[in-house]
Design a protein around this motif. Structure first.
Motif: not given
Length: 166
Positions: A111-114, A124-126, A131-137
């Motif tokens: 899955k790609t998160y734009g 996010v918790s999963l 990946d959480k860092f990448k998503y949040e930043h």
């Protein structure tokens, strides 16, 4: 000098001494208005979980006598970065992630998160810590500019192999 057994500790107020491998540091020794402070790398490792390579990585991110650091990255982000991208090789991986900011977004299990897509708190918790860092930043990384030779081998070598006259 400490590694060669020529001194028992280092007297300095300069924190770069940790990057060169000091293990026992005495601070404020010549300041009559303060008490002498003693710092040990073993205590820093025990209390903060940081070792010499981590100090060097922090210096590469935040700046030091040998490098200017990365504009927009402060101590909180730098600490998060070295936690999810550990060591010098981790910083190389971090650079690839930064350099590809316009090409890709967080990819997790296909899955790609734009940068505009929002995940639920549960999604996010999963995610893994990285990946959480990448998503949040994912937006901040577009502002972080790393020079071509980050992390600098010359800077790393200067800290890891200081020239010492025995």
């Amino acid at each position: 000098l400490e590694k060669l057994g020529l001194v028992d500790g280092v007297i300095t107020d300069d924190s770069d001494v940790w990057l060169f491998g000091a293990t026992e540091v005495y601070k404020n020794i010549f300041n009559e208005s303060k008490y002498v402070e003693i710092y040990k790398s073993s205590n820093i490792l025990h209390e903060l979980g940081l070792k010499r390579e981590d100090y060097i990585c922090l210096a590469l991110l935040l700046g030091s006598d040998y490098t200017i650091g990365i504009h927009g990255i402060g101590i909180v982000n730098a600490t998060e970065i070295i936690r999810v991208f550990p060591g010098i090789n981790g910083l190389k991986e971090f650079k690839v992630w930064i350099d590809n900011a316009d090409k890709d977004e967080l990819i997790n299990n296909g899955k790609t998160y734009g940068s505009k897509q929002k995940l639920t708190k549960k999604e996010v918790s999963l995610l893994s810590d990285k990946d959480k860092f990448k998503y949040e930043h994912r937006k901040a990384r577009r502002r972080w500019r790393l020079n071509e030779n980050f992390p600098s081998k010359a800077v790393i070598d200067a800290y890891m192999n200081p020239m010492v006259d025995s």
